[in-house]
Design an enzyme around this catalytic site. Structure first.
Site, short mmCIF file in Angstrom:
data_model
loop_
_atom_site.label_atom_id
_atom_site.label_comp_id
_atom_site.label_asym_id
_atom_site.label_seq_id
_atom_site.Cartn_x
_atom_site.Cartn_y
_atom_site.Cartn_z
N HIS A 1 -35.12 -3.69 -0.01
CA HIS A 1 -34.60 -2.59 -0.81
C HIS A 1 -33.68 -3.09 -1.92
O HIS A 1 -33.24 -4.23 -1.93
CB HIS A 1 -33.87 -1.57 0.07
CG HIS A 1 -32.69 -2.10 0.81
ND1 HIS A 1 -31.44 -2.24 0.24
CD2 HIS A 1 -32.56 -2.53 2.10
CE1 HIS A 1 -30.60 -2.72 1.14
NE2 HIS A 1 -31.25 -2.91 2.28
N CYS B 1 -31.80 -6.44 6.77
CA CYS B 1 -32.62 -6.04 5.63
C CYS B 1 -32.60 -7.12 4.55
O CYS B 1 -31.73 -7.99 4.54
CB CYS B 1 -32.12 -4.74 5.03
SG CYS B 1 -32.50 -3.28 6.04
#
Length: 171
Positions: free
Chosen positions: A129, A145
């Site tokens: 992301h 992440c």
């Protein structure tokens, strides 16, 4: 102010803006060793780089932020969703460490850590992301992440689809 000076000033401002943007977003075409099919995303945690293999021996390389010590992982997965301006709900371990975080942060909010886009990964609570903290790129900063500059996630988002294979390595 003369039109010549105004034009020069405008050109200088445009150049400065482009330089500031390109100083953050930093994809580059590089030689790449590894037996991966074109279209595969390879995240090398130790390098803090993400590679999109474009052809045998060649990849687009992006700088990334990756998991903190103890929050890193390795394995093979696939992109199972693509979202622009995603809302974010903190996973349980993030909420435990930061109990004051809201249960949901709306997409587009400056407090939303997902940035302008996210691609969720199958089999867990991880995603590739964007970020609202660009200075975190290049570090060991997340709960697992993969963070990218917003300009870079926008570029990668346009190049891959749901089902793209993602390989995360420790080195």
């Amino acid at each position: 102010m003369s039109s010549k000076i105004a034009g020069a000033l405008a050109a200088t401002l445009v150049a400065a803006t482009l330089a500031a943007t390109s100083a953050q977003a930093a994809p580059s075409l590089v030689n790449f060793r590894g037996d991966y099919a074109p279209g595969t995303i390879v995240v090398k945690t130790g390098e803090r780089k993400l590679y999109l293999v474009t052809e045998p021996g060649v990849a687009v390389r992006y700088p990334v932020g990756v998991g903190k010590p103890g929050k890193q992982w390795a394995g093979v997965t696939k992109i199972d969703g693509k979202y622009r301006q995603p809302a974010w709900s903190p996973p349980a371990d993030v909420k435990r460490d930061n109990p004051r975080i809201p249960d949901v942060i709306p997409g587009g909010s400056p407090a939303n850590p997902m940035g302008v886009a996210a691609m969720t990964l199958a089999g867990g609570e991880y995603a590739i992301h964007g970020t609202n903290v660009p200075k975190s790129i290049g570090g060991y900063v997340s709960y697992g992440c993969v963070r990218m500059y917003n300009e870079d996630i926008t570029d990668l988002f346009s190049r891959v689809s749901v089902g793209t294979q993602v390989v995360v390595t420790q080195r």
